[in-house]
Each structure stands twice: as C-alpha cells, then as structure tokens.
Design a protein around this motif. Structure first.
Motif, mmCIF file in Angstrom:
data_model
loop_
_atom_site.group_PDB
_atom_site.id
_atom_site.type_symbol
_atom_site.label_atom_id
_atom_site.label_comp_id
_atom_site.label_asym_id
_atom_site.label_seq_id
_atom_site.Cartn_x
_atom_site.Cartn_y
_atom_site.Cartn_z
ATOM 1 N N LEU A 266 0.828 -1.222 0.000
ATOM 2 C CA LEU A 266 0.000 0.000 0.000
ATOM 3 C C LEU A 266 0.861 1.269 0.000
ATOM 4 C CD1 LEU A 266 -2.986 1.040 0.226
ATOM 5 C CD2 LEU A 266 -2.575 1.239 2.682
ATOM 6 N N LYS A 267 0.448 2.238 -0.836
ATOM 7 C CA LYS A 267 1.164 3.516 -0.893
ATOM 8 C C LYS A 267 0.199 4.655 -0.589
ATOM 9 C CE LYS A 267 4.979 2.560 -4.025
ATOM 10 N NZ LYS A 267 5.185 1.234 -3.454
ATOM 11 N N LEU A 268 0.777 5.808 -0.288
ATOM 12 C CA LEU A 268 -0.022 7.027 -0.116
ATOM 13 C C LEU A 268 0.450 8.032 -1.147
ATOM 14 C CD1 LEU A 268 -1.945 8.959 1.466
ATOM 15 C CD2 LEU A 268 -0.013 9.473 2.970
ATOM 16 N N VAL A 269 -0.496 8.580 -1.910
ATOM 17 C CA VAL A 269 -0.135 9.538 -2.966
ATOM 18 C C VAL A 269 -0.756 10.893 -2.658
ATOM 19 C CG1 VAL A 269 -0.350 10.069 -5.424
ATOM 20 C CG2 VAL A 269 -0.007 7.701 -4.684
ATOM 21 N N PHE A 270 0.105 11.907 -2.541
ATOM 22 C CA PHE A 270 -0.374 13.288 -2.411
ATOM 23 C C PHE A 270 -0.363 13.919 -3.800
ATOM 24 C CE2 PHE A 270 1.158 12.729 1.973
ATOM 25 C CZ PHE A 270 0.160 13.367 2.700
ATOM 26 N N ALA A 271 -1.503 14.434 -4.260
ATOM 27 C CA ALA A 271 -1.532 15.121 -5.551
ATOM 28 C C ALA A 271 -2.116 16.507 -5.345
ATOM 29 C CB ALA A 271 -2.372 14.328 -6.554
ATOM 30 N N GLY A 272 -1.298 17.537 -5.571
ATOM 31 C CA GLY A 272 -1.750 18.914 -5.367
ATOM 32 C C GLY A 272 -0.555 19.793 -5.066
ATOM 33 N N PRO A 273 -0.720 21.108 -5.209
ATOM 34 C CA PRO A 273 0.402 22.016 -4.949
ATOM 35 C C PRO A 273 0.916 21.862 -3.508
ATOM 36 C CG PRO A 273 -1.677 23.223 -5.201
ATOM 37 C CD PRO A 273 -1.953 21.813 -5.573
ATOM 38 N N VAL A 274 2.232 21.856 -3.386
ATOM 39 C CA VAL A 274 2.814 21.564 -2.071
ATOM 40 C C VAL A 274 3.172 22.844 -1.330
ATOM 41 C CG1 VAL A 274 4.688 20.380 -0.853
ATOM 42 C CG2 VAL A 274 3.744 19.401 -2.960
ATOM 43 N N THR A 275 2.577 23.026 -0.166
ATOM 44 C CA THR A 275 2.952 24.142 0.709
ATOM 45 C C THR A 275 3.829 23.609 1.841
ATOM 46 O OG1 THR A 275 0.761 25.042 0.274
ATOM 47 C CG2 THR A 275 2.014 26.089 2.023
ATOM 48 N N THR A 276 3.437 22.481 2.395
ATOM 49 C CA THR A 276 4.239 21.830 3.440
ATOM 50 C C THR A 276 4.597 20.429 2.937
ATOM 51 O OG1 THR A 276 2.705 22.843 5.017
ATOM 52 C CG2 THR A 276 4.293 21.269 5.907
ATOM 53 N N GLN A 277 5.872 20.157 2.878
ATOM 54 C CA GLN A 277 6.307 18.845 2.401
ATOM 55 C C GLN A 277 5.941 17.773 3.436
ATOM 56 O OE1 GLN A 277 7.882 18.874 -0.667
ATOM 57 N NE2 GLN A 277 7.737 16.657 -0.690
ATOM 58 N N PRO A 278 5.250 16.702 3.008
ATOM 59 C CA PRO A 278 4.972 15.618 3.964
ATOM 60 C C PRO A 278 6.279 14.960 4.417
ATOM 61 C CG PRO A 278 3.787 15.298 1.894
ATOM 62 C CD PRO A 278 4.766 16.396 1.669
ATOM 63 N N ILE A 279 6.232 14.160 5.470
ATOM 64 C CA ILE A 279 7.471 13.545 5.946
ATOM 65 C C ILE A 279 8.021 12.596 4.875
ATOM 66 C CG2 ILE A 279 6.887 13.719 8.381
ATOM 67 C CD1 ILE A 279 6.353 10.680 8.290
ATOM 68 N N ASN A 280 9.310 12.434 4.901
ATOM 69 C CA ASN A 280 9.976 11.599 3.905
ATOM 70 C C ASN A 280 9.818 10.132 4.302
ATOM 71 O OD1 ASN A 280 11.442 11.051 1.703
ATOM 72 N ND2 ASN A 280 13.445 11.603 2.588
ATOM 73 N N PHE A 281 9.126 9.363 3.474
ATOM 74 C CA PHE A 281 8.892 7.955 3.794
ATOM 75 C C PHE A 281 8.778 7.209 2.475
ATOM 76 C CE2 PHE A 281 6.429 4.258 5.176
ATOM 77 C CZ PHE A 281 7.091 3.924 6.348
#
Lengths: 363, 396
Positions: free
Chosen positions: B258-273
């Motif tokens: 399972l993966k998590l995909v963020f799609a959208g302009p980035v204001t705060t970078q999610p944690i690196n994983f």
C-alpha cells in the motif's frame, strides 16, 4: 474480523424496507432533517463500526498503542482542532486532559547539538542556571497543579449542575414525544392579518405545522417562515416552496440576532409548556423583535383545554396549561409590550402586543 | 420554468486557472446555471489569480469564458505586508476585535478594488450572489445591493468567522446559501442568522465527458498497486503532516504494497517515507486517472467547507476516509455511509485494514457514496433547487 462482512452488501435495497429513523420516539429533533436511511445499509454500517471498535479495543488491550506513541500522534491531531471545538462535554473532557498533560514545566532542557562543543556549552549553562530555573519551575508547577485541580473541581460542580438542570427539564408538548394540537378558528387569520399592520420585515410562525399561516401571510405580502419541532407536521406542507424548518423554537430563537424580526406568531402548541418556559419564550421573542415589531399569541381557551376529549393526552402529560387571555395580557404588559389586545374566537384567543422599548430591563 | 432573467456573481477571483476552492465552485455554479436555465450570468471579479498576493494578473475589462461574461476590475491594493502580523494578533481572540480593527484586517487581507465596488453597485442583475464571505469585495459590496443579495459563505469553523464585522455582513444579506449542514449549523450558532431565507444546495459534480486514461500512462510504478489518494493543497493546515505521520506509522506496523499519494500544490512537504509519493500539482487527466484507480481517497483536513474531492472519489464508487474533527466531511460520511471518519491512529489503522482486506466492504462503501452523490449532488439537482429558491425569494 467478522466473516459476515465478506458478503456483498447491497447499498440500494428494496424501498419497502425503508425506515425513517428520525421519527423514532427516542430521536430528539435537531435543526436538521436527514434523508431516511435504509435498514440493510444501516445494519451493515453498524456491524462495520462495531468490528472496527472491537479491533481497536483488542489491540489496545494487547498494548499495541503505548501511551507515549498515542500522545505523540495526538499532539499532531490537536494542531488541527477547529476553534469552535470544545463545546461538547466530550470535547471539554478531552481539552481538560490535554491541558493537564501540558501543565508541567520541565527544566531538563535538551542539550544535544550537532555543532562541535555546543553540547558542552549548553550543559554548562543548564548546570549553572539549574538552581534558578528550578526555583521558577517549582512555583509554576505548583501554580499549574493547583489550577488544574481547580478546573477539575469546577468541572465536577458544573457536571452536577448540568445533571440537575437536565432532570428539571419538563417534557415539551411538541417534538417527538407528544403530538402537537393546532387550533384554528373562523376569522382568526383575517384578524391576525389586520393586526400585523403593513409588512416591514420577516415574520416567524412558531409551531407552524403544515405552513397554513405562513402561506396565508405570504399571500398578503408578508415575508414569513415557520419552525416546528414536530417533523410529522411538516411532511405535507400546503405549498411545497414554503420556508418551513424542523427545529425547536427555543433553539431557533437563540440563533437569531437581536432586533431581527418584524413579527412573531406563537401558535397554541406553546400553551402546554410550563409558566417559566412561557416567560422565557416571551423574553427570547422580545429580544429578537425589531423596534415596533409585533408579537401574536394564539392560545387555546383554558376551558376548552380542560374539557376537550381530543386534548386528553396533552392535558395529562403537559407540564403547563394554557394561560387565560387576561394572564397573557398581564405578562405582555409587564414585559413592556404596548397596545396589548385580545380577540376571542371559538376555542382560542388571539393576543397581540407591540414591542417598542428595546432597552427594557431583563434583557 | 425560471422567471429570473439575470444574475451576477461577485467573487474575488475567477478564471479557468483557478483550481479548487470557493472560486472554482463559483465558476461551476455560474456555468451550470447559465447552461441549464438559459440565464444571463455575469461575473464581477478582480484581475487577481494568486490569493497570497492578490497581484493584478489578468487584464482588466470584459471577456467571455465558457459563455459567461466576466468583468474584471483592477486591484488597488493586494495583500498588505502587515497582514500576517495583524492577522496573528486579531485571530488569537477574534471576538474581542473592534470593528475598526476588523476593517483594517479586511483591507490588509485584500483584494481592494474600488472599481469592483462600483460595478457591484451598478449591476442590473436581479440577484447578486456573493461568494465566499471572507474578502473585501464581499464585505464592502454586499450592502449596496442588499435586497438582491445572496451570500454563499463557504464558511467553516475558523477564527476569522468570529470577527464581529462578519455579523453585519451576514445580516445584510437577503438570503444565504450553504454548502453543507455543518456550515449551516456553524453559521447559525456563531453569526445568528437563523431567520434568513436559506438553501442548502451543496455543489455539483460533473459527469465525465471523456474516458479516463489508464494510470499506467502517467505513473507506471503505480500500475496495479493499491494506494490511498489525497487530492488538493498539500499543507500542514490541511492535514498533510498528520496524514503522512499516520500513514508512515501504519506502514511500519503493517508492511505491504500500500502507498499514499499526495496530488496537489505543495505548501508543506509531507514527511519523507518510502511509501509516500508527493506528485505536486497534477493535470486534470492525471487527477481523474488517480481517482479512478485509487483504493480509497483520504481527506485529513479538519477545515473544509464542502470537500468536492469526496464526491469525485464517490463518482468512481471508491470509499473515503476523513478526519472526524471536520464536521463537514464527517457529516458527508455519516449521511452517505460512504466511508469512515478517524479520530485517532487506532481507528485509522483498523479502517484501512478493513478496506484493504475486505473488497466487499470497500465496494459497499463506494456504492453508498455513489448513491449519495447521484441523489443530491449532481448539477441538474442543484440547479433545480437553486432555481426554485431564487424564484421564491427574488421574483414577485
């Protein structure tokens, strides 16, 4: 996990199986009417929710979520709490616990640093200032501990007060429990219309039922709408486009700004609430009436209330009884309504009062 | 059959480039009203595109966009440099701000356009819809057409809503249109406008007019892989940090594909994983492909006024997972039975496990969501409701 959840669940089920849960006797009215849920979906969702909760309980019991781990994630959740949250009892208790956790000032300042030598400098500073920081922290911790104790005591006393006020609440005659009784009389609508004067703002019809009065006033140029706590009464409106809402009257009045309404018509279902609630209702109505706004009270004749076989259940279960028109007149005059007048009809009375003094005492 | 002939929308920005948010919703609403009712719809707006600066971007003047007349007015003052500091100070205790301080805040927030205020005053439209409540053109413009005005606040429980100036803005509106019942409850309790004529219309979802491309055309590494999708601005305030932390923890405890995909302009970078992909802004085609092929959509935000993305996921019969602290999205989930709302890690973990391990559950939730969308949130339904509401309140 429950094996039964592997079976396909059909979201679109037989319409014959639909149940309107909102009409169930135990369901309190809210400002909202949601579409009826269907049994199969509802049971399926309850089963899933139970399964998830059981899974969480089982893992918690196994120690899968150590307190430090949950605390760390909770901190991230708490950064996103909307400002209005905290109004409910559950929210309050959660806030109290989180304040309690934060109410300790630690002087053990972290000293680790990636820069060479800085750790030693920090350690030296911490050691040399420890006596001073300790002194401050002790006082702050004493203060915060006492403050938290005070909050817990306060919470416990408020809780007792809430419980007492809850048990003192009387059964409302309308709503989900007791069916409302709407009195009509020949000539009443015309008299109401002629007493309201020229339309000059919005008019609220309380306990509006099927919207008959709302429609009548609108047809004569008024801008009126209705609220009723009995959902069943609203189901067959005389005209579908009327603005009729399912909401408790006292809740509705609280959500209206001061001086907002030109008129309020209280229909006779308000007759059966207790005298204290009646007075509270008039005070609320007075607050939201605009200067020169008018209040119309349609009340059941007390003699009819005492003798009518149609009103037997209401008579037995209601905490209050209808006021005589003389009493309504007295109440309105005491609360600084002017030109108070009563017109009597078969089985009911119309009492009108005009509110002119917005700085009346008791607001 | 509608009796209305002309309506106008007032919104701080408008354009094909404006993606997401209240202004995008305004465009969808305007285009659908014009198309389905044959109304003359005019947009009164500014030349801005960027909400952080409100800098003049489009040329001022009139143009037609998808058949809608758009009048753009020059911005005299964009976002002031003092705004963050002023905002920080006022929004700590918004209820105690004075009206003068509120006015200063509204000016500093921008966009200030005196010519737009003039356009509003002079519009001949029978109904003027103001969308959303927060900005200068709405706050200052609504009183000039009060008797013809409908406020579409797009409000949620946020500190600014408690500023006293908004009491008079909401009271000035002749009628109010809400996007959700949580919004209606919040506005009535905080701004006390329960007496106003209102409609809870929501927003509509378009039926896709062209086939969706396979995701493998864009992201072959995701082909056939299960993934959770988050659409929209990737921002700490929108719950991006929360979700990435929760998901990383989930993966540490539940290894798998399972993966998590963020799609959208980035204001705060999610944690690196390793199992978290951050795509940044994506094209419409890629967005629909992601939506079609995701396992579930997650919206971790606690601050939403409608959340169109939930409905986009439901249009493909996928379940959604939302933050229980957000009344708007939680209400949608409870009313539709189209997903789950999480309030802690333990529930988040159990909900994902259920969705991953029980395809029948996942399908049932998705089907419930789709049914909820089709019954109440298609543009045909919404336009019909709006038509009746506007005719009842604004035509004699």
């Amino acid at each position: 996990m429950n094996q039964s959840l592997d079976e396909p669940a059909n979201a679109a089920t037989d319409e014959n199986q639909e149940i309107d849960f909102l009409n169930g006797a135990s369901h309190a009215p809210t400002s909202e009417s949601s579409p009826p849920m269907n049994v199969q979906t509802n049971e399926f969702m309850s089963k899933i929710a139970r399964e998830i909760d059981e899974e969480v309980r089982r893992k918690r019991a196994q120690g899968a979520f150590p307190p430090a781990f949950e605390r760390r994630l909770k901190t991230i959740f708490e950064q996103l709490v909307p400002p209005g949250a905290g109004n409910s009892r559950k929210d309050f208790e959660a806030l109290l616990r989180s304040s309690d956790r934060a109410a300790y000032f630690d002087i053990d300042v972290p000293i680790a640093s990636q820069k060479p030598g800085v750790t030693r400098v920090k350690k030296l500073l911490r050691t040399t200032q420890a006596w001073y920081l300790n002194y401050l922290a002790q006082q702050l911790n004493n203060f915060s501990t006492n403050l938290m104790r005070l909050l817990y005591v306060f919470d416990s006393r408020v809780k007792k007060l809430e419980d007492a006020s809850e048990s003192a609440k009387t059964v409302r005659p309308s709503g989900t429990f007791l069916k409302p009784y709407y009195v009509t009389a020949s000539g009443l609508d015309e008299k109401l219309l002629s007493s309201m004067g020229e339309p000059a703002g919005r008019v609220l019809i309380a306990d509006c039922g099927n919207g008959y009065l709302v429609n009548h006033l609108n047809e004569h140029g008024f801008d009126s709408y209705g609220v009723d706590s009995n959902l069943e009464s609203l189901e067959n409106p005389v005209v579908t486009s009327l603005d009729l809402r399912w909401q408790d009257l006292d809740e509705h009045l609280k959500e209206i700004a001061d001086d907002a309404l030109f008129g309020i018509v209280l229909q006779n279902t308000s007759d059966m609430i207790s005298p204290v609630e009646k007075l509270d209702l008039i005070l609320q109505a007075r607050r939201v009436l605009a200067p020169t706004g008018n209040l119309a009270i349609i009340s059941i004749d007390p003699r009819f209330f005492e003798t009518s076989s149609e009103l037997l259940v209401q008579r037995d279960l209601s905490p209050g009884k209808p006021f005589a028109p003389e009493t309504w007149r007295y109440v309105l005059e005491q609360l600084e309504f002017s030109n108070v007048s009563t017109t009597s009809f078969e089985n009911c009375h119309l009492t009108m009062g005009y509110f002119t003094n917005n700085d009346a005492p008791g607001d | 059959m509608t009796k209305l002939k002309s309506i106008a929308f007032v919104t701080p920005r408008y354009g094909a480039e404006v993606i997401g948010g209240a202004e995008h919703a305004a465009r969808m609403m305007a285009e659908n009203l014009a198309l389905q009712l044959g109304l003359s719809v005019e947009i009164l707006t500014t030349t801005a595109l960027d909400t952080n600066t409100w800098a003049n971007h489009y040329p001022d003047g009139t143009e037609f966009l998808n058949g809608i007349k758009v009048t753009r007015c020059h911005i005299d003052q964009g976002r002031s440099r003092d705004f963050p500091a002023l905002s920080g100070r006022l929004l700590k205790s918004p209820k105690s701000a004075t009206i003068a301080e509120c006015e200063q805040w509204i000016d500093a927030q921008g966009p200030v356009s005196l010519s737009l205020l003039n356009e509003i005053k002079n519009t001949q439209a029978e109904v003027v819809l103001f969308f959303p409540y927060l900005y200068h053109p709405i706050v200052l413009g609504i009183s000039s057409v009060s008797e013809r005005s409908v406020l579409i606040p797009a409000a949620h429980d946020e500190p600014a809503a408690y500023l006293p100036i908004f009491q008079s803005v909401f009271r000035t509106a002749k009628a109010i249109m809400f996007q959700s019942k949580a919004e209606e409850r919040f506005v009535d309790s905080v701004l006390r406008v329960a007496d106003k004529p209102r409609l809870r219309a929501g927003l509509g979802i378009e039926k896709l007019s062209k086939p969706v491309e396979p995701l493998s055309n864009f992201l072959p590494e995701l082909d056939g892989q299960p993934f959770l999708l988050t659409l929209g601005r990737v921002d700490q305030l929108k719950g991006a940090t929360l979700l990435s932390e929760l998901f990383a923890e989930y993966k540490r405890r539940n290894p798998g594909p399972l993966k998590l995909v963020f799609a959208g302009p980035v204001t705060t970078q999610p944690i690196n994983f390793p199992d978290i992909m951050t795509l940044g802004s994506v094209s419409d085609d890629l967005k629909w492909s992601l939506l079609k092929e995701c396992t579930a959509l997650v919206n971790p935000s606690a601050f939403e006024s409608f959340s169109l993305v939930l409905f986009e996921a439901w249009s493909f019969s996928h379940p959604v997972i939302v933050n229980a602290q957000c009344q708007v999205t939680a209400d949608h989930v409870y009313d539709s039975n189209g997903g789950f709302a999480f309030s802690d890690f333990a529930h988040f973990e159990a909900q994902i496990n259920l969705i991953i391990s029980k395809p029948a559950v996942r399908d049932a939730l998705g089907a419930n969501g789709k049914e909820y969308l089709d019954k109440g949130y298609r543009w045909e339904v919404i336009v019909e409701k709006m038509d009746e509401f506007l005719n009842n309140n604004f035509t004699s």
